[in-house]
Design a protein around this motif. Structure first.
Motif, PDB file in Angstrom:
ATOM      1  N   PHE A 177       2.961 -20.325   5.697  1.00 36.27           N
ATOM      2  CA  PHE A 177       3.812 -20.057   6.928  1.00 36.27           C
ATOM      3  C   PHE A 177       3.498 -18.941   7.188  1.00 36.27           C
ATOM      4  N   LYS A 178       4.706 -17.609   6.049  1.00 34.56           N
ATOM      5  CA  LYS A 178       4.322 -16.349   5.899  1.00 34.56           C
ATOM      6  C   LYS A 178       2.397 -16.352   5.845  1.00 34.56           C
ATOM      7  N   MET A 179       1.601 -16.540   5.649  1.00 34.85           N
ATOM      8  CA  MET A 179       0.298 -16.500   5.577  1.00 34.85           C
ATOM      9  C   MET A 179      -0.475 -16.690   7.943  1.00 34.85           C
ATOM     10  N   VAL A 180      -0.097 -17.860   7.992  1.00 34.77           N
ATOM     11  CA  VAL A 180      -0.170 -18.233   9.554  1.00 34.77           C
ATOM     12  C   VAL A 180       0.325 -17.260  10.382  1.00 34.77           C
ATOM     13  N   PHE A 181       1.573 -16.756  10.027  1.00 33.28           N
ATOM     14  CA  PHE A 181       2.334 -16.010  10.918  1.00 33.28           C
ATOM     15  C   PHE A 181       1.828 -15.020  10.975  1.00 33.28           C
ATOM     16  N   PHE A 182       1.349 -14.294  10.077  1.00 30.70           N
ATOM     17  CA  PHE A 182       0.729 -12.703   9.670  1.00 30.70           C
ATOM     18  C   PHE A 182       0.116 -12.582  10.518  1.00 30.70           C
ATOM     19  N   SER A 183      -1.097 -13.717  10.345  1.00 30.83           N
ATOM     20  CA  SER A 183      -2.472 -13.556  11.330  1.00 30.83           C
ATOM     21  C   SER A 183      -2.460 -13.969  12.486  1.00 30.83           C
ATOM     22  N   LEU A 184      -1.274 -14.701  12.829  1.00 32.45           N
ATOM     23  CA  LEU A 184      -1.140 -14.794  14.001  1.00 32.45           C
ATOM     24  C   LEU A 184      -0.183 -13.955  14.876  1.00 32.45           C
ATOM     25  N   TYR A 185       0.427 -12.560  14.075  1.00 28.37           N
ATOM     26  CA  TYR A 185       1.086 -11.613  14.609  1.00 28.37           C
ATOM     27  C   TYR A 185       0.744 -10.144  13.465  1.00 28.37           C
ATOM     28  N   ALA A 186      -0.654 -10.498  13.562  1.00 30.63           N
ATOM     29  CA  ALA A 186      -1.098  -8.891  12.722  1.00 30.63           C
ATOM     30  C   ALA A 186      -0.839  -7.800  14.063  1.00 30.63           C
ATOM     31  N   ASP A 187      -1.634  -8.106  15.073  1.00 35.22           N
ATOM     32  CA  ASP A 187      -1.032  -7.211  15.880  1.00 35.22           C
ATOM     33  C   ASP A 187       0.014  -6.284  16.195  1.00 35.22           C
ATOM     34  N   GLU A 188       0.971  -7.598  16.408  1.00 34.98           N
ATOM     35  CA  GLU A 188       2.425  -6.968  16.248  1.00 34.98           C
ATOM     36  C   GLU A 188       3.057  -6.279  14.991  1.00 34.98           C
ATOM     37  N   VAL A 189       3.001  -6.584  14.361  1.00 34.64           N
ATOM     38  CA  VAL A 189       3.156  -6.001  12.529  1.00 34.64           C
ATOM     39  C   VAL A 189       2.444  -4.743  12.415  1.00 34.64           C
ATOM     40  N   ASP A 190       1.662  -4.509  12.815  1.00 34.58           N
ATOM     41  CA  ASP A 190       0.522  -3.499  13.525  1.00 34.58           C
ATOM     42  C   ASP A 190       1.266  -2.030  13.857  1.00 34.58           C
ATOM     43  N   VAL A 191       2.548  -2.535  14.683  1.00 34.90           N
ATOM     44  CA  VAL A 191       2.734  -1.256  15.820  1.00 34.90           C
ATOM     45  C   VAL A 191       4.331  -0.876  15.256  1.00 34.90           C
TER      46      VAL A 191
ATOM     47  N   ASP B 247       3.338   1.356  12.195  1.00 32.92           N
ATOM     48  CA  ASP B 247       2.718   2.278  13.185  1.00 32.92           C
ATOM     49  C   ASP B 247       4.366   3.551  13.236  1.00 32.92           C
ATOM     50  N   ILE B 248       5.268   2.182  14.048  1.00 34.45           N
ATOM     51  CA  ILE B 248       6.185   3.436  14.371  1.00 34.45           C
ATOM     52  C   ILE B 248       7.003   3.895  13.271  1.00 34.45           C
ATOM     53  N   MET B 249       6.891   2.753  12.370  1.00 32.65           N
ATOM     54  CA  MET B 249       7.702   3.265  10.234  1.00 32.65           C
ATOM     55  C   MET B 249       6.671   4.546  10.242  1.00 32.65           C
ATOM     56  N   GLU B 250       5.204   4.609  10.242  1.00 37.77           N
ATOM     57  CA  GLU B 250       4.736   5.212   9.500  1.00 37.77           C
ATOM     58  C   GLU B 250       4.833   6.935   9.642  1.00 37.77           C
ATOM     59  N   ASP B 251       5.396   6.913  11.230  1.00 34.42           N
ATOM     60  CA  ASP B 251       5.327   8.497  11.906  1.00 34.42           C
ATOM     61  C   ASP B 251       6.348   8.367  11.877  1.00 34.42           C
ATOM     62  N   SER B 252       7.697   7.574  11.699  1.00 31.18           N
ATOM     63  CA  SER B 252       9.107   8.307  10.706  1.00 31.18           C
ATOM     64  C   SER B 252       9.048   9.136   9.221  1.00 31.18           C
ATOM     65  N   HIS B 253       8.403   7.842   8.447  1.00 31.92           N
ATOM     66  CA  HIS B 253       8.150   8.246   7.136  1.00 31.92           C
ATOM     67  C   HIS B 253       7.090  10.359   7.181  1.00 31.92           C
ATOM     68  N   HIS B 254       6.420  10.344   7.875  1.00 30.88           N
ATOM     69  CA  HIS B 254       5.630  11.512   7.930  1.00 30.88           C
ATOM     70  C   HIS B 254       6.541  12.396   8.831  1.00 30.88           C
ATOM     71  N   ALA B 255       7.147  12.132   9.961  1.00 34.44           N
ATOM     72  CA  ALA B 255       8.050  13.464  10.570  1.00 34.44           C
ATOM     73  C   ALA B 255       8.782  14.120   9.478  1.00 34.44           C
ATOM     74  N   GLU B 256       8.589  15.000   9.661  1.00 35.78           N
ATOM     75  CA  GLU B 256       9.241  16.825   9.660  1.00 35.78           C
ATOM     76  C   GLU B 256      10.285  16.880   9.834  1.00 35.78           C
ATOM     77  N   VAL B 257      11.006  16.928   9.126  1.00 34.13           N
ATOM     78  CA  VAL B 257      12.865  17.787   9.387  1.00 34.13           C
ATOM     79  C   VAL B 257      12.854  19.071   9.335  1.00 34.13           C
ATOM     80  N   LYS B 258      12.797  20.218   9.523  1.00 33.94           N
ATOM     81  CA  LYS B 258      12.933  21.892  10.141  1.00 33.94           C
ATOM     82  C   LYS B 258      14.241  21.815  10.102  1.00 33.94           C
ATOM     83  N   GLY B 259      14.089  23.002   8.947  1.00 35.22           N
ATOM     84  CA  GLY B 259      15.509  24.016   9.012  1.00 35.22           C
ATOM     85  C   GLY B 259      16.229  23.543   7.940  1.00 35.22           C
ATOM     86  N   PRO B 260      17.195  23.544   7.799  1.00 30.27           N
ATOM     87  CA  PRO B 260      17.943  23.874   5.785  1.00 30.27           C
ATOM     88  C   PRO B 260      18.433  22.236   5.105  1.00 30.27           C
ATOM     89  N   GLY B 261      17.836  21.358   6.513  1.00 29.13           N
ATOM     90  CA  GLY B 261      17.896  19.908   5.854  1.00 29.13           C
ATOM     91  C   GLY B 261      16.954  19.325   4.995  1.00 29.13           C
TER      92      GLY B 261
END
Length: 372
Positions: free
Chosen positions: A65-79, A82-96
């Motif tokens: 079931f998980k294999m079929v799900f990821f095969s059918l919704y791979a593009d949505e998971v990719d989105v 990408d959102i989480m990747e951008d969040s992870h690499h976002a640089e916080v400037k300042g004292p923190g």
């Protein structure tokens, strides 16, 4: 996040080799599943063997079931990736800055460590499963029945060897998929927790803007943080919506596997090898459910910390009414925790995890009294 994007998109589906590989897997898994169902029908007179067959049928169904799900919704998971990747690499400037980097390192190492434990447990389970015919009273890793008794090593040794290799390959391949998809799914929610932790640090750093007597800078920074919080909320809603089916399947299958494995282990308590196999299965099911519950609990708890961080950043002596209103809005909105949930099932957290264990114990007790 440590995971690349899924490449099984619409562009890949037309590749002949990939298509042939998928056809091969479809035939392989279909034959295995059909033989397992046939074996289940042949073992109905043995409650221990029936329970074992049901456990593996449920487990295989969940993975497919998980294999079929990821095969059918791979593009949505990719989105989402990408959102989480951008969040992870976002640089916080300042004292923190250093604090945020330390939070990201800590969360990454925690995620990797828990994933490593999960991988080791799955590898041990697969190895024990493959070598089962060498120490248990069965000829194949998974109980299966084929036409013409092709599974019988005494009558058809070559066919039996082919079936043994195919079953071993299928179990290894399916569990590799399980490790990959579960690690990816959990990492999405884990990254949300990290983003919430970083947001708390940034809110705590707002006091530096209060001291600068710069209304415009403070308003711009607070607006950015409010939008970041809104983006995190929308991302959680999107994850819950996308993974609604897998989360329901996951809780259902884990509940059934835990109940079934404990019951069968008690029924086979006079056969230590068989009981040990069910205990390993129970530990895997509990570990899988507890892993999701832990990350869901962490995300919910961290989402509540945003309200505390926003309240600590509030200074009624400085700033306009608009700024005070924005901070109050963030405090009120953060008082409702973000949850990992698939309606109508309860949220994935440690409290509901314990409730599921109590329910399993109640069902087990009822079954044992009925059999006695």
């Amino acid at each position: 996040m440590g995971y690349g994007t899924l490449h099984h998109t619409s562009e890949d589906k037309g590749q002949p080799l990939r298509r042939a590989w998928h056809v091969f897997l479809l035939v392989q898994f279909s034959a295995l599943y059909a033989s397992m169902f046939y074996g289940l029908l042949k073992s109905l007179d043995d409650i221990v063997e029936t329970g074992r067959d049901l456990a593996f049928i449920l487990g295989m169904f969940f993975i497919v079931f998980k294999m079929v799900f990821f095969s059918l919704y791979a593009d949505e998971v990719d989105v989402l990736i990408d959102i989480m990747e951008d969040s992870h690499h976002a640089e916080v400037k300042g004292p923190g800055t250093e604090t945020c980097r330390a939070i990201k390192r800590h969360d990454f190492l925690l995620n990797v460590g828990l994933d490593f434990v999960w991988v080791v447990a799955v590898v041990v389970f697969v190895v024990l499963l493959i070598v089962t015919p060498f120490w248990a009273d069965q000829s194949l890793p998974i109980h299966a029945v084929f036409p013409l008794e092709l599974h019988d090593p005494a009558k058809h040794p070559i066919a039996h060897l082919v079936i043994y290799v195919c079953q071993s390959f299928s179990m290894a391949y399916l569990n590799i998929w399980l490790v990959a998809t579960e690690g990816l799914s959990i990492s999405l929610y884990a990254q949300v927790t990290t983003a919430l932790s970083v947001l708390c640090v940034e809110l705590q750093q707002l006091r530096h803007f209060w001291g600068d007597n710069s209304e415009d800078r403070l308003r711009l920074e607070l607006t950015r943080l409010v939008r970041t919080h809104q983006s995190i909320i929308l991302t959680v809603d999107r994850c819950n919506q996308l993974f609604h089916g897998p989360l329901i399947m996951q809780m259902t299958v884990n509940f059934l596997l835990v109940s079934l494995s404990v019951f069968e282990a008690l029924m086979a308590r006079h056969e230590p090898k068989v009981a040990a196999e069910f205990m390993v299965l129970m530990i895997l099911a509990l570990g899988h459910l507890s892993l999701w519950s832990k990350f869901g609990d962490m995300m919910s708890q961290q989402s509540l910390e945003v309200a505390h961080a926003a309240y600590e950043a509030y200074d009624p002596r400085v700033g306009s009414k608009r700024i005070h209103r924005d901070i109050g809005f963030m405090v009120r909105r953060s008082q409702r925790p973000l949850i990992m949930r698939a309606s109508p099932f309860p949220a994935f957290n440690l409290s509901n995890y314990m409730a599921i264990l109590n329910q399993c114990y109640g069902i087990l007790t009822l079954l044992l009294k009925t059999l006695d």
